[in-house]
Write a protein that holds these residues in place. Structure first.
Motif, mmCIF file in Angstrom:
data_model
loop_
_atom_site.group_PDB
_atom_site.id
_atom_site.type_symbol
_atom_site.label_atom_id
_atom_site.label_comp_id
_atom_site.label_asym_id
_atom_site.label_seq_id
_atom_site.Cartn_x
_atom_site.Cartn_y
_atom_site.Cartn_z
ATOM 1 N N GLU A 1 12.036 -11.621 19.250
ATOM 2 C CA GLU A 1 11.884 -13.064 19.441
ATOM 3 C C GLU A 1 12.099 -13.442 20.901
ATOM 4 N N SER A 2 13.076 -12.835 21.545
ATOM 5 C CA SER A 2 13.335 -13.130 22.958
ATOM 6 C C SER A 2 12.154 -12.719 23.825
ATOM 7 N N LEU A 3 11.559 -11.568 23.534
ATOM 8 C CA LEU A 3 10.398 -11.124 24.307
ATOM 9 C C LEU A 3 9.218 -12.071 24.101
ATOM 10 N N LYS A 4 9.085 -12.603 22.912
ATOM 11 C CA LYS A 4 7.999 -13.551 22.663
ATOM 12 C C LYS A 4 8.225 -14.853 23.431
ATOM 13 N N VAL A 5 9.468 -15.296 23.510
ATOM 14 C CA VAL A 5 9.765 -16.502 24.288
ATOM 15 C C VAL A 5 9.468 -16.255 25.759
ATOM 16 N N ALA A 6 9.870 -15.089 26.276
ATOM 17 C CA ALA A 6 9.590 -14.755 27.678
ATOM 18 C C ALA A 6 8.097 -14.804 27.960
ATOM 19 N N ARG A 7 7.312 -14.315 27.020
ATOM 20 C CA ARG A 7 5.857 -14.330 27.189
ATOM 21 C C ARG A 7 5.310 -15.753 27.200
ATOM 22 N N ARG A 8 5.814 -16.600 26.314
ATOM 23 C CA ARG A 8 5.320 -17.977 26.264
ATOM 24 C C ARG A 8 5.642 -18.728 27.554
ATOM 25 N N ILE A 9 6.801 -18.471 28.126
ATOM 26 C CA ILE A 9 7.231 -19.197 29.323
ATOM 27 C C ILE A 9 6.426 -18.772 30.543
ATOM 28 N N ALA A 10 6.290 -17.474 30.765
ATOM 29 C CA ALA A 10 5.616 -16.976 31.972
ATOM 30 C C ALA A 10 4.874 -15.685 31.637
ATOM 31 N N PRO A 11 3.686 -15.802 31.048
ATOM 32 C CA PRO A 11 2.979 -14.605 30.579
ATOM 33 C C PRO A 11 2.681 -13.593 31.679
ATOM 34 N N GLN A 12 2.305 -14.063 32.861
ATOM 35 C CA GLN A 12 2.001 -13.114 33.929
ATOM 36 C C GLN A 12 3.245 -12.362 34.366
ATOM 37 N N HIS A 13 4.396 -13.008 34.290
ATOM 38 C CA HIS A 13 5.656 -12.348 34.642
ATOM 39 C C HIS A 13 6.042 -11.324 33.595
ATOM 40 N N ALA A 14 5.966 -11.718 32.322
ATOM 41 C CA ALA A 14 6.408 -10.822 31.246
ATOM 42 C C ALA A 14 5.494 -9.618 31.087
ATOM 43 N N ARG A 15 4.206 -9.822 31.288
ATOM 44 C CA ARG A 15 3.246 -8.769 30.958
ATOM 45 C C ARG A 15 3.468 -7.496 31.769
ATOM 46 N N ASP A 16 3.839 -7.629 33.018
ATOM 47 C CA ASP A 16 3.988 -6.443 33.859
ATOM 48 C C ASP A 16 5.443 -6.099 34.133
ATOM 49 N N HIS A 17 6.358 -6.667 33.366
ATOM 50 C CA HIS A 17 7.774 -6.342 33.550
ATOM 51 C C HIS A 17 8.077 -5.000 32.885
ATOM 52 N N ARG A 18 8.671 -4.116 33.657
ATOM 53 C CA ARG A 18 8.931 -2.760 33.154
ATOM 54 C C ARG A 18 9.803 -2.785 31.910
ATOM 55 N N TRP A 19 10.807 -3.640 31.880
ATOM 56 C CA TRP A 19 11.694 -3.685 30.728
ATOM 57 C C TRP A 19 10.972 -4.178 29.478
ATOM 58 N N VAL A 20 10.037 -5.090 29.655
ATOM 59 C CA VAL A 20 9.270 -5.574 28.507
ATOM 60 C C VAL A 20 8.524 -4.413 27.864
ATOM 61 N N ARG A 21 7.865 -3.608 28.679
ATOM 62 C CA ARG A 21 7.117 -2.472 28.137
ATOM 63 C C ARG A 21 8.031 -1.458 27.471
ATOM 64 N N GLU A 22 9.152 -1.159 28.145
ATOM 65 C CA GLU A 22 10.080 -0.189 27.567
ATOM 66 C C GLU A 22 10.641 -0.687 26.240
ATOM 67 N N ASP A 23 11.023 -1.964 26.210
ATOM 68 C CA ASP A 23 11.699 -2.478 25.015
ATOM 69 C C ASP A 23 10.738 -2.668 23.848
ATOM 70 N N ILE A 24 9.500 -3.080 24.123
ATOM 71 C CA ILE A 24 8.566 -3.239 23.004
ATOM 72 C C ILE A 24 8.198 -1.869 22.431
ATOM 73 N N ALA A 25 8.144 -0.864 23.298
ATOM 74 C CA ALA A 25 7.888 0.489 22.800
ATOM 75 C C ALA A 25 9.040 0.968 21.916
ATOM 76 N N THR A 26 10.266 0.653 22.324
ATOM 77 C CA THR A 26 11.425 1.021 21.512
ATOM 78 C C THR A 26 11.414 0.279 20.184
ATOM 79 N N LEU A 27 11.070 -0.986 20.216
ATOM 80 C CA LEU A 27 11.005 -1.776 18.986
ATOM 81 C C LEU A 27 9.984 -1.204 18.012
ATOM 82 N N ARG A 28 8.856 -0.739 18.526
ATOM 83 C CA ARG A 28 7.842 -0.161 17.648
ATOM 84 C C ARG A 28 8.340 1.139 17.022
#
Length: 393
Positions: free
Chosen positions: A346-373
């Motif tokens: 849910e937090s990652l989804k909020v980050a995306r809604r607020i600033a999609p260009q920022h969230a999309r290329d954030h290294r932690w976002v990629r690492e954490d969504i991969a872990t979630l999967r």
């Protein structure tokens, strides 16, 4: 004949507007376009240009690619603009002949670019940045006296804005070069507060190299030489250096030093209103967001502090989009480490809604969504869609 990606944009704007619970008039006001234009776009009677698409996407807190119905559009276009930006950087002291606007117009153009930076509008910066840098270089060559001081200050701000794109999109050599150009131009402005700004931005290079101890030394040196007067800009300059020193000290495992710096930042923040000072957001809300970042950097028993802060406080809408998005990315990481996997998503989804260009290329976002999967079902559609969106798969 290729299909214009803007075809069908009216329906997508309508859907995103309704999801955001905005009227057409409210969207027009937020995007800075006319009400009649929004109506025409949604009816399909008008195809908007790139600037309008980006303005609408900003107002709707979505990636422009979503309105265009084309994945990766924004990112690919940013990368397409990098060679032009690289040329502008290489010729920093040899600008080609060309027009130069008045100082007032240049001031307004740089102010707009700074707004794009703190709003995480990287495509706009990538498109407009090279021309602005070249024009400011010409202006610096021609300026004399007080005008030259002002142009140098604007040039530092423009270099910093361009650096936001190069750093975010992993052009680390270009980013380091822009930091050096900030250090080159700052003395010409004869403004000691710019030295604090440059030291703050320079920390990116230390983060990227994981050279946390040298980065901490550089920030503490900047603090030693920063102006000690009690004006809001001076207090904010010291506060921003303390904020960043706290985080990098945390990354270095220097807990006592980190806590000392965040305490000093808090004292500075209590003395000034929340605002943007010399291009950096600072105030009580900014320090609170950095407290979460520090807690995540320290890890272990400090993670509960990040979770407690996220439970009792949310960054206000007035805080720059990139900082708000970063807050939720940090919180998501703390939640993931604490085993709160649904909350983390849910937090990652909020980050995306607020600033999609920022969230999309954030290294932690990629690492954490991969872990979630991995933790959840890998074929869960919502997780897979998010992972595909940020290219984690």
């Amino acid at each position: 004949m290729p299909v214009d990606p803007r075809q069908g944009i009216g329906e997508r704007v309508t859907a995103a507007r309704r999801l955001a619970r905005l009227t057409q008039k409210e969207l027009a006001d937020a995007a800075g376009v006319s009400y009649s234009m929004v109506r025409a776009i949604e009816r399909g009677a008008r195809l908007p240009g790139d600037d309008v698409i980006e303005a609408l996407a900003t107002a709707l807190s979505v990636d422009p690619a979503r309105l265009l119905g084309h994945r990766g559009h924004t990112d690919s276009r940013v990368h397409d603009e990098i060679p032009e930006l690289s040329r502008a950087i290489a010729a920093y002291d040899l600008p080609e002949d060309g027009p130069v606007r008045s100082l007032d117009e240049l001031r307004a153009a740089v102010s707009e670019a700074v707004d794009w930076r703190i709003g995480a509008q990287y495509l706009r910066i990538a498109r407009k940045g090279p021309g602005l840098l070249e024009e400011l270089a010409r202006a610096l060559d021609a300026a004399r006296g007080a005008d030259r001081l002002e142009v140098a200050r604007l040039l530092v701000a423009a270099y910093r804005t361009a650096d936001a794109v190069t750093y975010k999109f992993s052009y680390r050599d270009l980013s380091a070069r822009l930091v050096e150009l900030m250090r080159w131009a700052a003395p010409a402005a004869e403004d000691p507060l710019l030295d604090a700004v440059v030291a703050y931005v320079r920390t990116e290079t230390f983060f990227a190299a994981q050279a946390h101890e040298p980065g901490l030394r550089a920030l503490e040196t900047a603090l030693d030489t920063a102006p000690r007067t009690s004006g809001a800009p001076e207090v904010a300059a010291r506060g921003t250096l303390h904020m960043r020193a706290a985080v990098i000290a945390g990354r270095a495992g220097r807990e006592d030093t980190a806590m000392m710096h965040i305490g000093e930042a808090r004292c500075c923040a209590d003395a000034v209103p929340e605002g943007v000072y010399y291009g950096t957001a600072f105030g009580p809300s900014s320090v609170r967001a950095h407290e979460v970042s520090l807690a995540v950097s320290l890890g272990g028993r400090h993670l509960q502090r990040a979770l407690d802060l996220a439970h009792e406080w949310a960054p206000p809408r007035g805080l720059p989009a990139e900082r708000r998005s970063g807050f939720y990315i940090e919180v998501g990481r703390a939640q993931l480490w604490a085993g709160l996997v649904d909350d983390a998503f849910e937090s990652l989804k909020v980050a995306r809604r607020i600033a999609p260009q920022h969230a999309r290329d954030h290294r932690w976002v990629r690492e954490d969504i991969a872990t979630l999967r991995r933790l959840k079902r890998a074929d869960r559609e919502d997780l897979s869609n998010y992972a595909d969106w940020c290219r984690a798969v």
